[in-house]
Design an enzyme around this catalytic site. Structure first.
Site, PDB file in Angstrom:
ATOM      1  N   HIS A  30       0.833  -1.210   0.000  1.00 14.17           N
ATOM      2  CA  HIS A  30       0.000   0.000   0.000  1.00 14.17           C
ATOM      3  C   HIS A  30       0.865   1.257   0.000  1.00 14.17           C
ATOM      4  O   HIS A  30       0.683   2.168  -0.819  1.00 14.17           O
ATOM      5  CB  HIS A  30      -0.915  -0.030   1.232  1.00 14.17           C
ATOM      6  CG  HIS A  30      -1.827   1.151   1.357  1.00 14.17           C
ATOM      7  ND1 HIS A  30      -3.188   1.047   1.209  1.00 14.17           N
ATOM      8  CD2 HIS A  30      -1.582   2.458   1.641  1.00 14.17           C
ATOM      9  CE1 HIS A  30      -3.746   2.245   1.375  1.00 14.17           C
ATOM     10  NE2 HIS A  30      -2.785   3.121   1.654  1.00 14.17           N
ATOM     11  N   GLU A  31       1.840   1.290   0.908  1.00 12.08           N
ATOM     12  CA  GLU A  31       2.661   2.504   1.049  1.00 12.08           C
ATOM     13  C   GLU A  31       3.627   2.680  -0.124  1.00 12.08           C
ATOM     14  O   GLU A  31       3.961   3.811  -0.491  1.00 12.08           O
ATOM     15  CB  GLU A  31       3.415   2.489   2.377  1.00 12.08           C
ATOM     16  CG  GLU A  31       2.541   2.343   3.620  1.00 12.08           C
ATOM     17  CD  GLU A  31       1.463   3.410   3.747  1.00 12.08           C
ATOM     18  OE1 GLU A  31       1.590   4.482   3.118  1.00 12.08           O
ATOM     19  OE2 GLU A  31       0.467   3.169   4.471  1.00 12.08           O
TER      20      GLU A  31
ATOM     21  N   HIS B  24       1.933   4.648  -2.743  1.00  8.39           N
ATOM     22  CA  HIS B  24       2.039   6.087  -2.451  1.00  8.39           C
ATOM     23  C   HIS B  24       3.416   6.616  -2.851  1.00  8.39           C
ATOM     24  O   HIS B  24       3.538   7.713  -3.413  1.00  8.39           O
ATOM     25  CB  HIS B  24       1.823   6.342  -0.961  1.00  8.39           C
ATOM     26  CG  HIS B  24       0.419   6.177  -0.500  1.00  8.39           C
ATOM     27  ND1 HIS B  24      -0.667   6.634  -1.218  1.00  8.39           N
ATOM     28  CD2 HIS B  24      -0.103   5.619   0.635  1.00  8.39           C
ATOM     29  CE1 HIS B  24      -1.786   6.356  -0.559  1.00  8.39           C
ATOM     30  NE2 HIS B  24      -1.465   5.746   0.565  1.00  8.39           N
TER      31      HIS B  24
END
Length: 231
Positions: free
Chosen positions: A133-134, A137
């Site tokens: 997920h990160e 980003h």
């Protein structure tokens, strides 16, 4: 707050500025001692204002968490994202991932990297998901034009992409969270989780977060870079 942008108009920037990425990669390489070869990702224990060492609130100890992060670096999706970031000119710098004790499951900050909050981790799958997920980003932060995390629409777009592309909203994970809806569950989950994140942005009220998510939904949900399609 930033003025009107392509994000606010409902368009995620589709044109990658190769020269900007190249310069960004060169700057990161210089700052972190890199050369022509991309630096290997390393894991370090981050600082925290909360107790560390032994597991907190049922989470992992720092030692087990660091071992879990090292294992996650071998996950096919993590390796794919790392390779795509390097190919796009993003420097995957040594201090990319930190094991820490903090208030949420994890996070990403520009020029600081990814933080995995060990006190919220219980299983290897949770560590894998936080890192995937990160890293999405981190990818957005590198390749998107003028991404401003203070801008609610920019933040919303990256949260939509991260929740959609990471597998956070797979129906099995939703069932484990107690959400039993089958038809349309994935999009509902992506919107719900994106809202949770964006409304915690100090620059975004809950109403502004909802408006931003709706405004950028179509283009950002369907933007699957660096994947050919949603995994």
């Amino acid at each position: 707050e930033a003025g009107p942008t392509d994000f606010q108009a409902g368009r995620l920037d589709q044109t990658l500025r190769r020269s900007r990425r190249r310069r960004h990669g060169e700057r990161m390489a210089e700052q972190h001692g890199g050369g022509g070869k991309p630096a290997e990702v390393s894991v370090e224990v981050g600082s925290s204002s909360e107790p560390s060492g032994t597991a907190a609130r049922g989470g992992m100890s720092q030692e087990d968490c660091v071992a879990g992060i090292r294992s996650a670096l071998k996950h096919p999706t993590v390796r794919f994202l790392k390779e795509r970031m390097e190919k796009a000119g993003c420097q995957v710098w040594p201090r990319l991932i930190q094991a820490a004790t903090c208030k949420s499951a994890g996070g990403y900050a520009s020029r600081e990297g990814v933080k995995v909050c060990c006190n919220h981790m219980q299983f290897q799958d949770e560590i894998n998901q936080v890192i995937i997920h990160e890293l999405i980003h981190a990818y957005d932060d590198c390749v998107s034009k003028n991404l401003d995390w203070k801008n609610c629409a920019h933040h919303a777009c990256s949260e939509i992409r991260a929740n959609h592309l990471s597998g956070d909203c797979h129906y099995k994970r939703e069932l484990l969270r107690g959400f039993m809806k089958i038809r349309g569950h994935e999009q509902d989950c992506v919107k719900r989780r994106a809202l949770m994140s964006v409304k915690n942005n100090p620059y975004c009220s809950e109403a502004a977060a909802k408006d931003a998510i709706e405004a950028v939904w179509d283009i950002c949900y369907n933007d699957t870079r660096p994947f050919d399609r949603a995994p």
